[in-house]
Design a protein around this motif. Structure first.
Motif, PDB file in Angstrom:
ATOM      1  N   VAL A   1       0.809  -1.212   0.000  1.00 44.07           N
ATOM      2  CA  VAL A   1       0.000   0.000   0.000  1.00 44.07           C
ATOM      3  C   VAL A   1       0.850   1.273   0.000  1.00 44.07           C
ATOM      4  O   VAL A   1       0.507   2.257  -0.675  1.00 44.07           O
ATOM      5  N   ILE A   2       1.980   1.269   0.713  1.00 42.08           N
ATOM      6  CA  ILE A   2       2.807   2.474   0.781  1.00 42.08           C
ATOM      7  C   ILE A   2       3.398   2.797  -0.581  1.00 42.08           C
ATOM      8  O   ILE A   2       3.361   3.955  -1.041  1.00 42.08           O
TER       9      ILE A   2
ATOM     10  N   LEU B   1     -11.213 -13.808  -4.977  1.00 44.43           N
ATOM     11  CA  LEU B   1     -12.276 -13.344  -4.088  1.00 44.43           C
ATOM     12  C   LEU B   1     -11.741 -12.650  -2.833  1.00 44.43           C
ATOM     13  O   LEU B   1     -12.516 -12.043  -2.097  1.00 44.43           O
ATOM     14  N   LYS B   2     -10.451 -12.737  -2.593  1.00 45.94           N
ATOM     15  CA  LYS B   2      -9.849 -12.047  -1.452  1.00 45.94           C
ATOM     16  C   LYS B   2      -8.965 -10.887  -1.923  1.00 45.94           C
ATOM     17  O   LYS B   2      -8.196 -10.330  -1.138  1.00 45.94           O
ATOM     18  N   ARG B   3      -9.085 -10.516  -3.182  1.00 45.83           N
ATOM     19  CA  ARG B   3      -8.249  -9.458  -3.741  1.00 45.83           C
ATOM     20  C   ARG B   3      -8.435  -8.142  -2.969  1.00 45.83           C
ATOM     21  O   ARG B   3      -9.544  -7.647  -2.824  1.00 45.83           O
ATOM     22  N   GLY B   4      -7.339  -7.604  -2.480  1.00 46.74           N
ATOM     23  CA  GLY B   4      -7.391  -6.354  -1.741  1.00 46.74           C
ATOM     24  C   GLY B   4      -7.584  -6.524  -0.243  1.00 46.74           C
ATOM     25  O   GLY B   4      -7.540  -5.536   0.499  1.00 46.74           O
ATOM     26  N   SER B   5      -7.818  -7.761   0.221  1.00 48.15           N
ATOM     27  CA  SER B   5      -8.014  -7.962   1.657  1.00 48.15           C
ATOM     28  C   SER B   5      -6.732  -7.691   2.434  1.00 48.15           C
ATOM     29  O   SER B   5      -6.763  -7.286   3.593  1.00 48.15           O
ATOM     30  N   SER B   6      -5.597  -7.909   1.796  1.00 46.34           N
ATOM     31  CA  SER B   6      -4.307  -7.583   2.398  1.00 46.34           C
ATOM     32  C   SER B   6      -3.627  -6.537   1.516  1.00 46.34           C
ATOM     33  O   SER B   6      -3.479  -6.746   0.308  1.00 46.34           O
ATOM     34  N   VAL B   7      -3.241  -5.415   2.102  1.00 50.27           N
ATOM     35  CA  VAL B   7      -2.600  -4.368   1.308  1.00 50.27           C
ATOM     36  C   VAL B   7      -1.130  -4.182   1.686  1.00 50.27           C
ATOM     37  O   VAL B   7      -0.443  -3.335   1.122  1.00 50.27           O
ATOM     38  N   LEU B   8      -0.656  -4.991   2.626  1.00 45.91           N
ATOM     39  CA  LEU B   8       0.746  -4.897   3.032  1.00 45.91           C
ATOM     40  C   LEU B   8       1.593  -5.942   2.327  1.00 45.91           C
ATOM     41  O   LEU B   8       2.617  -5.632   1.717  1.00 45.91           O
ATOM     42  N   TRP B   9       1.173  -7.201   2.422  1.00 45.27           N
ATOM     43  CA  TRP B   9       1.899  -8.277   1.756  1.00 45.27           C
ATOM     44  C   TRP B   9       1.002  -8.874   0.681  1.00 45.27           C
ATOM     45  O   TRP B   9       0.005  -9.534   0.978  1.00 45.27           O
TER      46      TRP B   9
ATOM     47  N   SER C   1      12.064   2.652  -4.825  1.00 48.42           N
ATOM     48  CA  SER C   1      12.715   2.734  -3.515  1.00 48.42           C
ATOM     49  C   SER C   1      11.801   3.407  -2.536  1.00 48.42           C
ATOM     50  O   SER C   1      11.060   4.332  -2.861  1.00 48.42           O
ATOM     51  N   SER C   2      11.810   2.910  -1.290  1.00 44.80           N
ATOM     52  CA  SER C   2      10.942   3.464  -0.240  1.00 44.80           C
ATOM     53  C   SER C   2      11.482   4.792   0.226  1.00 44.80           C
ATOM     54  O   SER C   2      12.675   5.003   0.243  1.00 44.80           O
TER      55      SER C   2
END
Length: 319
Positions: free
Chosen positions: A64-65, A282-290, A318-319
């Motif tokens: 997400v970042i 069906l779980k697309r977007g449920s986790s936005v970190l990994w 790059s972060s």
């Protein structure tokens, strides 16, 4: 007199919750914006080789970042708040309708002091629980139905990032555009799966919480944690309904995000569900970190995973 004071405090608490949620919504909007773009399948950044916690080589999608940084690079700071206006309006309408209706339902205005005067039997406790849940369901569903047009506008406003359109701008002009594009049914786009998801979440969470708090847990502090944990798990179970609702809100609406090749045209929300289930999304977007890439890939000569549609990988920003 005490009863009137109790009801008054309850009303004030509910209104405080409504406006408090709006503040939280505004603060977290960039994260929710990116989540909806992920839900509708927009992946502007390529996957890259990575590892799972167990060391397995996989393709990872930007979190997400990094996604927020990409949106910022394209649209600037204000671009991160695309869709905030109709979203706040929708939340405000939803909260007002829910609060107004819930205050007029008998179960919401009962004097808790009177309930403690006598010990209810097990059957009475179950009956009170069922009535309370039904009233809660009615209030929530009516609020969702009335606020759904704002939810549709919110999703479509955000989806314009994909094709760089400007069809949905102001709230009133967006309502006119929504009606012009899809007619009166356009205001209900994605409504059915959203309602089903809300009902599933409510009944699952309230029923399991009731069983735990009535038969298994006596400590009030522990009950609070149990309630929060069960609500989180229930929301996760019903997540696919939320996903399908947002996809259907933008599907075949004239925006690039909802048309091929970015998205298939679905005949109904069940058709959308079946397709997403078939491709394990069906779980697309449920986790936005990994996030991990689940599309076709190949193993290169060095044993690294690589997208089958790309000869080389781009390194993540790059972060």
């Amino acid at each position: 007199m005490a009863s009137g004071t109790l009801v008054s405090r309850d009303k004030n608490t509910k209104w405080f919750e409504v406006f408090g949620k709006i503040g939280v919504t505004a603060t977290a909007h960039p994260f929710d914006y990116v989540k909806i773009l992920i839900q509708i399948g927009h992946e502007p950044l390529p996957p890259y080789p990575s590892h799972t916690l167990f060391g397995k080589r996989v393709l990872a999608l930007p979190g997400v970042i990094r996604y927020i940084k990409h949106v910022y690079k394209v649209d600037g700071l204000w671009g991160l708040y695309r869709g905030l206006g109709p979203r706040i309006c929708g939340n405000l309408v939803n909260g007002i309708i829910y609060t107004t209706i819930s205050q007029r339902l008998p179960e919401f205005t009962m004097n808790s002091a009177e309930e403690d005067e006598e010990e209810e039997t097990e059957e009475q406790q179950i009956l009170i629980h069922v009535r309370h849940t039904i009233n809660e369901m009615v209030a929530r569903c009516i609020a969702i139905v009335i606020s759904q047009p704002f939810q549709v506008i919110t999703v479509r406003t955000m989806a314009q990032f994909v094709g760089r359109e400007e069809k949905y701008v102001g709230i009133f002009s967006s309502l006119r555009e929504l009606y012009r594009e899809d007619g009166i049914l356009g205001f209900c786009s994605g409504l059915i799966p959203r309602l089903i998801g809300e009902i599933v979440t409510l009944w699952l969470a309230s029923s399991i919480t009731f069983v735990f708090n009535t038969y298994l847990v006596e400590d009030k502090t522990v009950r609070t944690y149990v309630r929060a944990s069960i609500m989180y798990l229930s929301t996760a179970v019903a997540y696919p309904f939320s996903l399908v609702s947002n996809v259907m809100a933008v599907n075949n609406c004239g925006l690039a995000a909802g048309m091929p090749p970015n998205m298939p045209i679905y005949a109904s929300w069940t058709d959308c569900w079946s397709h997403l289930k078939a491709i394990s999304q069906l779980k697309r977007g449920s986790s936005v970190l990994w996030r991990y890439y689940s599309g076709p890939y190949i193993i290169d000569e060095k044993g690294r995973p690589a997208s089958a549609s790309r000869a080389q990988f781009s390194k993540p920003e790059s972060s």
